[in-house]
Design an enzyme around this catalytic site. Structure first.
Site: not given
Ligand code: NAD
Ligand code: DAU
Length: 343
Positions: A36, A38, A87, A128, A130, A156, A160, A281
């Site tokens: 990672d 970081l 990211e 994801t 998305e 984003y 992906k 969007g």
């Molecule tokens: P996050 O942003 O919490 O964590 C991302 C991690 O990746 C961090 O620790 C960061 O330091 C590391 N990172 C970023 N760029 C890097 C690089 N160039 N080299 C090495 N490390 C790097 O993300 P998350 O929410 O845990 O999501 C993890 C994965 O799951 C992502 O690929 C995201 O697209 C996918 N995903 C997330 C969700 C969700 O709801 N959060 C849902 C479906 C899929």
């Molecule tokens: O569906 C999987 C995805 O879920 C992952 O791929 C992404 O990494 C993850 O960040 C997440 O994306 P979303 O855009 O769905 O999550 P977020 O928590 O940013 O927003 C969830 C919903 O809430 C979305 O409709 C936007 C809304 N929102 C979000 C924020 C941060 C608000 O209304 N207010 C806010 O301040």
């Protein structure tokens, strides 16, 4: 279970760290190596307990750095690589797409080259829902299946989707033993404060306004993070090279309902809710059809939302140190720019 070495990239972030803990607990004879860089979203304090485990190693490196990645593969000879590093925040990608394209497309490319060179037996790309774009609110009969066309909306999700295409191209062209999972929105411990659920919990605890985008009716399909970890564990151990699996637990909820639920659980007034300008969007609705992973691998989610959200709120109440340290750092500037219109 045979001894295996797994490289987990992005393991200092939300889902990656949960996966590290899940695997260390379930497979006491596995070696788990976290790579990672970081970024703002990665946090070493999240991995504090893992550091005490002799089967765990943390390496600070960037997935785009081919030399660092190659050196690590030479040292560790991984059997499996699971790529969480990315990211991940849609709003940040709208502000500045550059790093999203670099990390989320070129990062996997570097990892996949290393997997081929070192004959790794599985590369798993964490993707994801998305990548499928969105569904209309007035068609509750529609769901994303693995056959749904890719149709990304934000920089984003486009990055992906690109990574998914490159992964499948590496599988077909070079024979890379790859798999992909496309999961819906996760929630649970160590979720970074910029995302909906932790942001609303933290603001409510601090009696700050809860910024709801647009009309608050956008729908997300929430899954407890451990259930996502379980799905990935099943995929990487199954004989399913070349397959894509959707992961989700049929738990669609409108944002406004989640926000109200959090306020109720914390005993805070709904007057804290503030409707703000919509996300550009903004995807309307996500909904996963998980039939394939259920039928082929026997995956079922275990945590119901009503229990998972209570557990999650409790976790944030019990781990104030973790998030207070984050929100008092650089995050303050991000919050001011995003929500208070300050440059
Ligand atoms: P996050 O942003 O919490 O964590 C991302 C991690 O990746 C961090 O620790 C960061 O330091 C590391 N990172 C970023 N760029 C890097 C690089 N160039 N080299 C090495 N490390 C790097 O993300 P998350 O929410 O845990 O999501 C993890 C994965 O799951 C992502 O690929 C995201 O697209 C996918 N995903 C997330 C969700 C969700 O709801 N959060 C849902 C479906 C899929
Ligand atoms: O569906 C999987 C995805 O879920 C992952 O791929 C992404 O990494 C993850 O960040 C997440 O994306 P979303 O855009 O769905 O999550 P977020 O928590 O940013 O927003 C969830 C919903 O809430 C979305 O409709 C936007 C809304 N929102 C979000 C924020 C941060 C608000 O209304 N207010 C806010 O301040």
């Amino acid at each position: 279970m045979d001894k295996k070495t797994i490289i987990v990239t992005g393991g200092a972030g939300f889902i990656g760290s949960n996966f590290v803990y899940y695997m260390l607990k379930k497979y006491p004879n596995y070696r788990i190596v976290c790579l990672d860089s970081l970024t703002y979203a990665g946090n070493l304090s999240t991995l504090k307990k893992a550091m005490e485990n002799e089967n765990f190693r943390f390496v600070k490196a960037d997935i785009r750095d081919a030399e660092a990645v190659d050196n690590l593969f030479t040292e560790e000879k991984p059997d499996i690589v699971v790529n969480f590093a990315a990211e991940s925040h849609v709003d940040r990608s709208i502000e500045d797409p550059q790093i999203f394209l670099e990390t989320n497309i070129m990062g996997p490319k570097v990892l996949m080259d290393a997997c081929l060179n070192h004959k790794v037996s599985r590369y798993h790309q964490v993707s994801t829902d998305e990548v499928y774009g969105d569904l209309p609110l007035d068609r509750p009969d529609l769901f994303f299946t693995e056959k749904t066309n890719l149709h990304a909306s934000s920089p984003y999700s486009a990055s992906k989707a690109s990574a998914d295409l490159v992964t499948m191209a590496y599988h077909r062209t070079y024979g890379l033993p790859a798999t992909i999972s496309r999961c819906s929105n996760n929630y649970g411990p160590y979720h970074f404060p910029e995302k909906l659920i932790p942001l609303m919990i933290i603001n409510a605890l601090n009696d700050k306004k809860l910024p709801v985008y647009g009309d608050g009716l956008n729908v997300r399909d929430w899954l407890y993070v451990e259930d996502h970890c379980k799905a990935i564990d099943m995929i990487i151990h199954a004989d399913c090279v070349g397959e894509v699996y959707n992961v989700g637990g049929h738990n669609e909820m409108a944002n406004i309902d989640i926000v109200k639920l959090i306020l109720k659980e914390l005993g805070k007034p709904e007057s804290l809710i503030e409707f703000v300008e919509d996300r550009k969007g903004h995807d309307r609705r996500y909904a996963i059809d998980p039939t394939k992973i259920r039928e082929q691998l026997g995956w079922e989610p275990e945590t119901k939302f009503e229990n998972g959200i209570v557990k999650t709120i409790k976790w944030y109440l019990d781990h104030k140190d973790w998030w207070e340290e984050i929100i008092s750092g650089d995050y303050k500037n991000y919050y001011k720019k995003m929500y208070e219109g300050e440059a």
